[in-house]
Write a protein that holds these residues in place. Structure first.
Motif, PDB file in Angstrom:
ATOM      1  N   HIS A   1      55.077  14.368  31.067  1.00 17.20           N
ATOM      2  CA  HIS A   1      53.754  14.005  31.555  1.00 17.20           C
ATOM      3  C   HIS A   1      52.731  14.580  30.581  1.00 17.20           C
ATOM      4  N   HIS A   2      51.482  14.200  30.775  1.00 18.94           N
ATOM      5  CA  HIS A   2      50.432  14.660  29.857  1.00 18.94           C
ATOM      6  C   HIS A   2      49.415  15.491  30.624  1.00 18.94           C
ATOM      7  N   GLN A   3      48.985  16.546  29.983  1.00 22.22           N
ATOM      8  CA  GLN A   3      47.970  17.402  30.607  1.00 22.22           C
ATOM      9  C   GLN A   3      46.764  17.534  29.694  1.00 22.22           C
ATOM     10  N   PHE A   4      45.599  17.745  30.305  1.00 19.74           N
ATOM     11  CA  PHE A   4      44.439  18.241  29.548  1.00 19.74           C
ATOM     12  C   PHE A   4      44.137  19.611  30.144  1.00 19.74           C
ATOM     13  N   GLY A   5      43.867  20.573  29.277  1.00 19.06           N
ATOM     14  CA  GLY A   5      43.669  21.926  29.783  1.00 19.06           C
ATOM     15  C   GLY A   5      42.518  22.606  29.070  1.00 19.06           C
ATOM     16  N   PHE A   6      41.859  23.520  29.770  1.00 17.61           N
ATOM     17  CA  PHE A   6      40.763  24.313  29.215  1.00 17.61           C
ATOM     18  C   PHE A   6      41.089  25.780  29.468  1.00 17.61           C
ATOM     19  N   GLU A   7      40.986  26.614  28.441  1.00 19.25           N
ATOM     20  CA  GLU A   7      41.336  28.034  28.589  1.00 19.25           C
ATOM     21  C   GLU A   7      40.252  28.883  27.932  1.00 19.25           C
ATOM     22  N   VAL A   8      39.953  30.017  28.569  1.00 18.39           N
ATOM     23  CA  VAL A   8      38.979  30.970  28.000  1.00 18.39           C
ATOM     24  C   VAL A   8      39.632  32.337  27.920  1.00 18.39           C
ATOM     25  N   PHE A   9      39.552  32.959  26.757  1.00 18.70           N
ATOM     26  CA  PHE A   9      40.097  34.311  26.582  1.00 18.70           C
ATOM     27  C   PHE A   9      38.947  35.268  26.331  1.00 18.70           C
TER      28      PHE A   9
ATOM     29  N   THR B   1      43.305  41.500  27.613  1.00 16.01           N
ATOM     30  CA  THR B   1      42.315  40.440  27.365  1.00 16.01           C
ATOM     31  C   THR B   1      42.322  39.515  28.573  1.00 16.01           C
ATOM     32  N   PRO B   2      41.221  39.474  29.310  1.00 12.65           N
ATOM     33  CA  PRO B   2      41.233  38.585  30.473  1.00 12.65           C
ATOM     34  C   PRO B   2      41.275  37.115  30.064  1.00 12.65           C
ATOM     35  N   GLY B   3      41.735  36.279  30.977  1.00 14.12           N
ATOM     36  CA  GLY B   3      41.802  34.855  30.683  1.00 14.12           C
ATOM     37  C   GLY B   3      41.631  34.042  31.946  1.00 14.12           C
ATOM     38  N   VAL B   4      41.142  32.813  31.780  1.00 11.59           N
ATOM     39  CA  VAL B   4      41.016  31.913  32.930  1.00 11.59           C
ATOM     40  C   VAL B   4      41.048  30.478  32.405  1.00 11.59           C
TER      41      VAL B   4
END
Ligand code: HAM
Length: 421
Positions: free
Chosen positions: A126-134, A300-303
């Motif tokens: 399957h295909h995903q779009f993702g956004f990540e912040v470090f 390192t926090p991430g979300v």
């Protein structure tokens, strides 16, 4: 000879559906630009160890669903089942914190692989779009991540969805919750399903999202992570809810939402759509403040979040018909002499941005015009012996049937002006 079909749980994406896919990808990229996230592309396969450590050895994804292979050098490699661990690995390996500063905001689009039982909305590729912040620990960042997901769904015309929200605490308060949960369930262990009995030992928090009714009833009564949050986790959770309300987003508190990946801390969320069937999560995500450390980096926090593109497509396909391929000019050479000139002319037209198809069909004019009609060409451009001699072409409006002779030297200009009408 027996035909070979694509592996179970994979799909061919055909035109004109592929146009809708392009539209979906463009919407994601536009939002990436507007929220100022940079696109990252990581390899499709990684060392299996990355997912075992990052996602968690006891998760379904790692223990049951990975496509793992041993390569010719004896290394264990895995087709990525999700993107967060991959982006976190790249963030560390490429030293982005030191070279580019924090926070780092990244997004990705691409295929993921899970050996799951295929059904509508659930595939093995399957295909995903993702956004990540470090590098941003603030609750406003959690709200921004949810805002990105909502902006994308709104821009796609997806209006019906609900945000489910929970907090599962941090490494300080979660052990207190887990101890309480285990204590509460200990006398009822034999009444739980066999999966939950195993989870009780290996990964007790995962019992909370068991789908079996008897377990659900028992777990509704059991302690929930929100009841055990430490002061910092409580404050974080309340502040992020305030942000969501300020943004005008409604959300549902879901005390049993825990998600299937082990890296989460504090905020977890899912956006679900009633327009989808059993697989109703359009996207899911949350905070993962320990992941970078688990992968050997500094605290390192991430979300972040990731959405399922096939699931978004299921709704898009219901709402709008994909646009068919558009054809401006169907160029028909008549007679062998005309082909080489027609090829050159077709190149010029395309370079000028005119959607041009050249026919290599040797049949007569009327058969060829039928093809032009079937393809919904706006114009047919005919190059016969007569025209070849005169240095001209015959331009036929496929809708009105009107024809006129245009000179070869002015062909670009003439076609551009009729197309502009
Ligand atoms: P996930 O919930 O496992 O989260 O997957 C994200 C989304 O991908 C799901 O909400 C669903 O829409 C879609 N999806 C998952 N599995 C399948 C499948 N087999 N077939 C079709 N669609 C599927 C993650 O993967 C996390 N990495 C999300 C994240 C990013 N958390 C923080 N950052």
């Amino acid at each position: 000879m027996e035909r070979i079909s694509a592996p179970r749980g994979t799909q061919d994406i055909l035109p004109p559906d592929s146009n809708l896919w392009t539209q979906l990808e463009e919407t994601i990229r536009h939002n990436g630009e507007r929220f100022v996230y940079g696109e990252i592309r990581t390899p499709i396969f990684e060392h299996s160890e990355l997912f075992a450590r990052g996602v968690g050895q006891d998760t379904d994804i790692v223990s049951k669903e990975m496509y793992t292979l041993i390569d010719r050098g004896g290394r264990s490699l895995t087709l990525r089942p999700e993107g967060t661990a991959c982006v976190a690995r790249a963030f560390l390996q490429q030293n982005l914190a030191n070279l580019r500063g924090l926070p780092q905001k990244l997004f990705y689009i691409g295929p993921m692989f899970r050996y799951e039982r295929p059904q509508a909305g659930r595939y093995r590729q399957h295909h995903q779009f993702g956004f990540e912040v470090f590098g941003d620990p603030q609750p406003e960042m959690d709200a921004e991540i949810i805002a990105i997901a909502i902006s994308i769904f709104r821009a796609l015309g997806i209006r019906q969805f609900e945000v489910d929200l929970n907090s599962i605490g941090c490494r300080e308060c979660r052990p207190v919750f887990l101890a309480a949960l285990k204590k509460e369930l200990a006398p009822h262990l034999m009444e739980l399903c066999t999966d939950c009995q195993r989870r009780y030992q290996q990964n007790p928090i995962r019992m909370l999202d068991c789908k079996k009714e008897t377990c659900q009833q028992m777990l509704d009564q059991a302690p929930h992570p929100v009841d055990f949050l430490c002061l910092q986790c409580q404050t974080h959770f309340i502040r992020m809810q305030k942000c969501l309300s300020a943004l005008g987003f409604s959300f549902r508190l879901s005390p049993r939402l825990v998600r299937g990946l082990d890296y989460y801390t504090r905020t977890v969320f899912e956006i679900v759509s009633p327009e989808l069937g059993a697989q109703n999560a359009l996207c899911g995500g949350g905070r993962y403040d320990d992941l970078i450390e688990i992968l050997g980096g500094p605290p390192t926090p991430g979300v972040g979040f990731a959405g399922g593109m096939e699931r978004a497509m299921l709704i898009l396909q219901e709402n709008q018909a994909p646009e068919p391929l558009r054809l401006d000019v169907y160029l028909v050479p008549l007679g062998e002499e005309a082909y080489s000139q027609a090829m050159l002319l077709a190149m010029r037209l395309r370079e000028a941005g005119i959607r041009t198809e050249l026919s290599y069909d040797r049949r007569g004019l009327s058969a060829q015009l039928k093809v032009a009609n079937r393809k919904h060409a706006r114009f047919a451009l005919l190059l016969g012996e007569q025209e070849l001699k005169e240095g001209s072409l015959l331009l036929r409006n496929m809708e009105s049937g009107e024809q006129r002779t245009i000179s070869k030297s002015e062909v670009l200009q003439s076609i551009s002006s009729v197309l502009a009408v």
